[in-house]
Design an enzyme around this catalytic site. Structure first.
Site, mmCIF file in Angstrom:
data_model
loop_
_atom_site.group_PDB
_atom_site.id
_atom_site.type_symbol
_atom_site.label_atom_id
_atom_site.label_comp_id
_atom_site.label_asym_id
_atom_site.label_seq_id
_atom_site.Cartn_x
_atom_site.Cartn_y
_atom_site.Cartn_z
ATOM 1 N N HIS A 97 0.798 -1.227 0.000
ATOM 2 C CA HIS A 97 0.000 0.000 0.000
ATOM 3 C C HIS A 97 0.837 1.288 0.000
ATOM 4 O O HIS A 97 0.298 2.374 -0.211
ATOM 5 C CB HIS A 97 -0.983 -0.011 1.171
ATOM 6 C CG HIS A 97 -2.299 0.616 0.861
ATOM 7 N ND1 HIS A 97 -3.382 0.566 1.723
ATOM 8 C CD2 HIS A 97 -2.731 1.337 -0.221
ATOM 9 C CE1 HIS A 97 -4.404 1.229 1.177
ATOM 10 N NE2 HIS A 97 -4.030 1.702 0.006
ATOM 11 N N ASP A 124 -9.756 -0.108 4.154
ATOM 12 C CA ASP A 124 -8.573 -0.663 4.819
ATOM 13 C C ASP A 124 -8.903 -1.046 6.260
ATOM 14 O O ASP A 124 -9.751 -0.414 6.897
ATOM 15 C CB ASP A 124 -7.480 0.430 4.832
ATOM 16 C CG ASP A 124 -6.064 -0.098 4.915
ATOM 17 O OD1 ASP A 124 -5.847 -1.133 5.567
ATOM 18 O OD2 ASP A 124 -5.175 0.556 4.340
ATOM 19 N N HIS A 126 -6.462 -0.707 8.292
ATOM 20 C CA HIS A 126 -5.503 0.197 8.929
ATOM 21 C C HIS A 126 -5.694 1.633 8.442
ATOM 22 O O HIS A 126 -6.133 1.845 7.308
ATOM 23 C CB HIS A 126 -4.073 -0.228 8.582
ATOM 24 C CG HIS A 126 -3.781 -1.671 8.841
ATOM 25 N ND1 HIS A 126 -3.923 -2.643 7.873
ATOM 26 C CD2 HIS A 126 -3.368 -2.313 9.963
ATOM 27 C CE1 HIS A 126 -3.613 -3.827 8.386
ATOM 28 N NE2 HIS A 126 -3.279 -3.667 9.655
ATOM 29 N N ASP A 128 -3.124 3.718 8.068
ATOM 30 C CA ASP A 128 -1.924 4.034 7.280
ATOM 31 C C ASP A 128 -1.525 5.497 7.408
ATOM 32 O O ASP A 128 -1.109 6.139 6.441
ATOM 33 C CB ASP A 128 -2.123 3.643 5.803
ATOM 34 C CG ASP A 128 -2.180 2.119 5.622
ATOM 35 O OD1 ASP A 128 -1.832 1.382 6.567
ATOM 36 O OD2 ASP A 128 -2.569 1.665 4.528
ATOM 37 N N HIS A 141 4.330 1.138 4.181
ATOM 38 C CA HIS A 141 2.914 0.914 3.834
ATOM 39 C C HIS A 141 1.977 1.343 4.970
ATOM 40 O O HIS A 141 0.766 1.400 4.755
ATOM 41 C CB HIS A 141 2.645 -0.540 3.380
ATOM 42 C CG HIS A 141 2.642 -1.577 4.446
ATOM 43 N ND1 HIS A 141 2.093 -2.835 4.258
ATOM 44 C CD2 HIS A 141 3.129 -1.569 5.703
ATOM 45 C CE1 HIS A 141 2.245 -3.553 5.364
ATOM 46 N NE2 HIS A 141 2.868 -2.815 6.249
ATOM 47 N N ASP A 227 -7.300 -1.669 0.024
ATOM 48 C CA ASP A 227 -6.356 -2.570 0.682
ATOM 49 C C ASP A 227 -7.148 -3.835 0.996
ATOM 50 O O ASP A 227 -8.166 -3.775 1.705
ATOM 51 C CB ASP A 227 -5.844 -1.883 1.958
ATOM 52 C CG ASP A 227 -4.825 -2.711 2.724
ATOM 53 O OD1 ASP A 227 -4.898 -3.953 2.692
ATOM 54 O OD2 ASP A 227 -3.962 -2.100 3.391
ATOM 55 N N ASP A 229 -6.802 -6.120 2.967
ATOM 56 C CA ASP A 229 -7.028 -6.479 4.381
ATOM 57 C C ASP A 229 -8.225 -5.763 4.990
ATOM 58 O O ASP A 229 -8.578 -5.993 6.154
ATOM 59 C CB ASP A 229 -5.747 -6.319 5.215
ATOM 60 C CG ASP A 229 -5.251 -4.883 5.369
ATOM 61 O OD1 ASP A 229 -6.072 -3.960 5.439
ATOM 62 O OD2 ASP A 229 -4.003 -4.711 5.436
ATOM 63 N N GLU A 272 -1.999 -4.912 -1.541
ATOM 64 C CA GLU A 272 -1.722 -5.784 -0.395
ATOM 65 C C GLU A 272 -2.177 -7.236 -0.559
ATOM 66 O O GLU A 272 -2.156 -7.989 0.415
ATOM 67 C CB GLU A 272 -2.303 -5.209 0.911
ATOM 68 C CG GLU A 272 -1.683 -3.891 1.352
ATOM 69 C CD GLU A 272 -0.290 -4.027 1.998
ATOM 70 O OE1 GLU A 272 0.047 -5.144 2.443
ATOM 71 O OE2 GLU A 272 0.445 -3.029 2.015
HETATM 72 N N1 LIG Z 1 -1.074 -1.088 4.274
HETATM 73 C C1 LIG Z 1 -0.977 -1.833 5.357
HETATM 74 N N2 LIG Z 1 -1.265 -3.104 5.332
HETATM 75 N N3 LIG Z 1 -0.556 -1.230 6.470
HETATM 76 C C2 LIG Z 1 -0.336 -1.910 7.718
HETATM 77 C C3 LIG Z 1 0.244 -0.978 8.734
HETATM 78 C C4 LIG Z 1 0.399 -1.661 10.068
HETATM 79 C C5 LIG Z 1 0.948 -0.792 11.179
HETATM 80 N N4 LIG Z 1 0.027 0.257 11.519
HETATM 81 C C6 LIG Z 1 2.296 -0.205 10.787
HETATM 82 O O1 LIG Z 1 2.388 0.993 10.623
HETATM 83 O O2 LIG Z 1 3.255 -0.893 10.631
HETATM 84 MN MN LIG Z 2 -3.302 -0.132 3.813
HETATM 85 MN MN LIG Z 3 -4.260 -2.553 5.704
#
Ligand SMILES: NC(=[NH2+])NCCC[C@H](N)C(=O)O
Ligand SMILES: [Mn+2]
Ligand SMILES: [Mn+2]
Length: 302
Positions: A97, A124, A126, A128, A141, A227, A229, A272
């Site tokens: 991402h 998402d 998250h 991010d 990401h 994303d 996830d 992702e």
């Molecule tokens: N695009 C994603 N899957 N991001 C996951 C980020 C997970 C966590 N918040 C980090 O900064 O490491």
């Molecule tokens: Mn993401």
């Molecule tokens: Mn994510």
């Protein structure tokens, strides 16, 4: 009829776990192009971009692989911008991402050039929205949203020319359920619109999407940064940073159909997907179905 262009970005340079680099090929194996063509869409596969290999190093100053992430994003930016200029609809196949920085910076630049309003839907688990000081991992990401909002090193924030590439009110985040402690503070300070899982639980996907899509008009360029996830890992295990408690298959279908109904979808990131974590390519196949819905597959004749 709009012409779609698939752009593969086979890298996991911004992730902690490796494997998202195989995402574009898994989507091709799941017949993404053919599935969309069956609905009468004109789809070209532009092949894969190239960029530096993953050196698998640790973070430096809170960033892992900053130089390589910048190189990949420059190449994504160029490809997405050129695709839009040619009147085609770019579909970026990630890749992790972090590449949304280059993609959305290109979309924002194009919208400025065309005098269009931009709305980004960020689907998402998250937010991010980390920085190199708030990140628990150093993985970039986890930082694309802050980068697009002008927070971070120049090389990341200025890829599309203007800093910031986006204003906070141009982004709506949906499905969020994993936010780091200091990251939460960023969301609050930036005033981001976050429709988290609690919101979806309380109001349902339909009302949530009505709210998230409000204000879209004929002049809006709608960008979806998907994303994978976002989905509950029970139905979509093929991701590197799975978080339980996400939208179900049906809820995600409704989300996609409501986006399609706006008729304003003009660019897309599919990010992702991690085939190393998948089971018999089932997540890739599911993503193909969801992208079909995003481009208007429906049981009804409209
Ligand atoms: N695009 C994603 N899957 N991001 C996951 C980020 C997970 C966590 N918040 C980090 O900064 O490491
Ligand atoms: Mn993401
Ligand atoms: Mn994510």
């Amino acid at each position: 009829m709009k012409q779609l262009r698939l752009i593969g970005a086979p890298t996991d340079i911004g992730a902690g776990r490796r494997g998202a680099s195989m995402g574009p090929e898994a989507l091709r194996v799941a017949n993404l192009q053919q599935a969309l063509q069956q609905h009468g869409l004109n789809v070209t596969d532009g092949g894969d971009l190239s960029g530096p290999a993953n050196p698998q190093q640790g973070p430096v100053d809170g960033f892992r692989h900053l130089e390589q992430v910048v190189a990949w994003n420059r190449s994504v930016h160029e490809a997405v911008h050129a695709t839009l200029q040619q009147g085609q609809l770019p579909v970026l196949l990630g890749g992790d991402h972090a590449l949304a920085i280059g993609s959305i910076a290109a979309v924002a630049q194009y919208c400025r050039e065309q005098g269009k309003k931009l709305l980004v839907l960020w689907l998402d688990a998250h937010a991010d929205a980390n920085t190199n000081t708030s990140t628990p991992t150093g993985n970039i990401h986890g930082m694309p949203v802050t980068s697009l909002l002008g927070i971070g090193p120049d090389q990341l924030t200025s890829i599309g020319g203007k800093v910031p590439a986006l204003q906070p009110d141009a982004i709506r985040q949906i499905g969020i359920r994993s936010v780091d402690r200091e990251e939460k503070q960023h969301l609050h300070e930036l005033g981001l619109r976050v429709y988290d899982m609690r919101h979806i639980d309380e109001h349902g996907m339909r009302v949530t999407m009505e709210q998230a899509l409000s204000g879209i008009d004929a002049d809006t360029h709608l960008h979806v940064s998907f994303d994978i996830d976002f989905l509950d890992p029970a139905v979509a295990p093929g991701v590197g940073t799975a978080v339980p408690g996400g939208p179900t298959y049906r809820e995600t279908q409704l989300c996609m159909e409501m986006i399609a109904d706006t008729g304003r979808l003009a660019s897309l990131d599919v990010m992702e997907l991690n085939p190393a974590c998948d089971v018999r390519n089932q997540t890739a196949e599911l993503v193909v179905e969801l992208v079909e819905s995003l481009f208007g597959k429906s049981t009804l004749i409209r």
